[in-house]
Write a protein that holds these residues in place. Sequence first.
Motif, PDB file in Angstrom:
ATOM      1  N   MET A 203      23.958  47.621 106.017  1.00  0.00           N
ATOM      2  CA  MET A 203      24.405  49.009 106.175  1.00  0.00           C
ATOM      3  C   MET A 203      24.294  49.778 104.864  1.00  0.00           C
ATOM      4  O   MET A 203      23.948  50.962 104.840  1.00  0.00           O
ATOM      5  N   MET A 204      24.607  49.106 103.755  1.00  0.00           N
ATOM      6  CA  MET A 204      24.568  49.775 102.446  1.00  0.00           C
ATOM      7  C   MET A 204      23.149  50.160 102.046  1.00  0.00           C
ATOM      8  O   MET A 204      22.944  51.052 101.225  1.00  0.00           O
ATOM      9  N   LYS A 205      22.158  49.477 102.619  1.00  0.00           N
ATOM     10  CA  LYS A 205      20.744  49.799 102.328  1.00  0.00           C
ATOM     11  C   LYS A 205      20.216  50.905 103.225  1.00  0.00           C
ATOM     12  O   LYS A 205      19.111  51.415 102.987  1.00  0.00           O
ATOM     13  N   ASP A 206      20.972  51.251 104.254  1.00  0.00           N
ATOM     14  CA  ASP A 206      20.527  52.253 105.217  1.00  0.00           C
ATOM     15  C   ASP A 206      21.026  53.628 104.812  1.00  0.00           C
ATOM     16  O   ASP A 206      22.106  54.066 105.196  1.00  0.00           O
ATOM     17  N   HIS A 207      20.246  54.309 103.974  1.00  0.00           N
ATOM     18  CA  HIS A 207      20.629  55.644 103.511  1.00  0.00           C
ATOM     19  C   HIS A 207      19.358  56.450 103.230  1.00  0.00           C
ATOM     20  O   HIS A 207      18.268  55.891 103.042  1.00  0.00           O
ATOM     21  N   PRO A 208      19.474  57.763 103.193  1.00  0.00           N
ATOM     22  CA  PRO A 208      18.305  58.611 102.904  1.00  0.00           C
ATOM     23  C   PRO A 208      17.797  58.363 101.487  1.00  0.00           C
ATOM     24  O   PRO A 208      18.516  57.863 100.629  1.00  0.00           O
ATOM     25  N   GLU A 212      16.792  63.266  98.866  1.00  0.00           N
ATOM     26  CA  GLU A 212      17.428  63.983  99.951  1.00  0.00           C
ATOM     27  C   GLU A 212      18.921  64.082  99.775  1.00  0.00           C
ATOM     28  O   GLU A 212      19.610  64.748 100.518  1.00  0.00           O
TER      29      GLU A 212
END
Length: 212
Positions: A203-208, A212
């Motif tokens: 989850m921590m790797k899932d970012h814009p 952005e």
Amino acid sequence: SDDAAEAVDIRLFRAQLEVDVAESRRRDYRAGSPGVAVGPIYAVNQLLIKDFGPKEKRVADAVARLRLIPAVVSEVKEKLKNPPRLWTEMALDDVEGALGFLEKDVIEMAGESAREAADLARKALAAYKEWLATDLLPRSEGTFVIGREAFDFRLKSGLLLPIDSRELARLGEREFEKTIALLDECAAKIDAKRDWKAILDEMMKDHPPLQE
């Protein structure tokens, strides 16, 4: 009611005063707290954002305090001995925020009449920041540990809690175990083959992207 609210305020004020008096008897707080130098900036901010009196008087009081910042910084540097490294690092962050406030915010709130005093304070704090980073930080090896007796006193007299440090530790352990159980339960619902740590890492790797 207003009387009940006032009674609570008085009780909280007395509790904090008891802690402050006990702390002053135990040690000179200024000797280990590099963030003390930023305290007057908080007072200036309070003077300017709270509408408790004529603005002209509040601005004048704020300017008077700003003019004292160089003297405050000088005294704090003289008193500081061996603070915890963490507190020196926190002080560096606090000073950085104070410099931003003095650079722009204080002028917007107080007007041009405060610029000279703000510049004096800003220069003093900028030099203080440099001193913190190059002189105090490398030799900051103190501890913020105060001992069980002093901590228990803070819990009961300062925070008005009916528990001591041992009970607080047991409470923390119980809540920690509950939290881990909830994390395990939530992870099982998401993906039964992975634990909550693996899912959280993903989850921590899932970012814009940064831009952005």
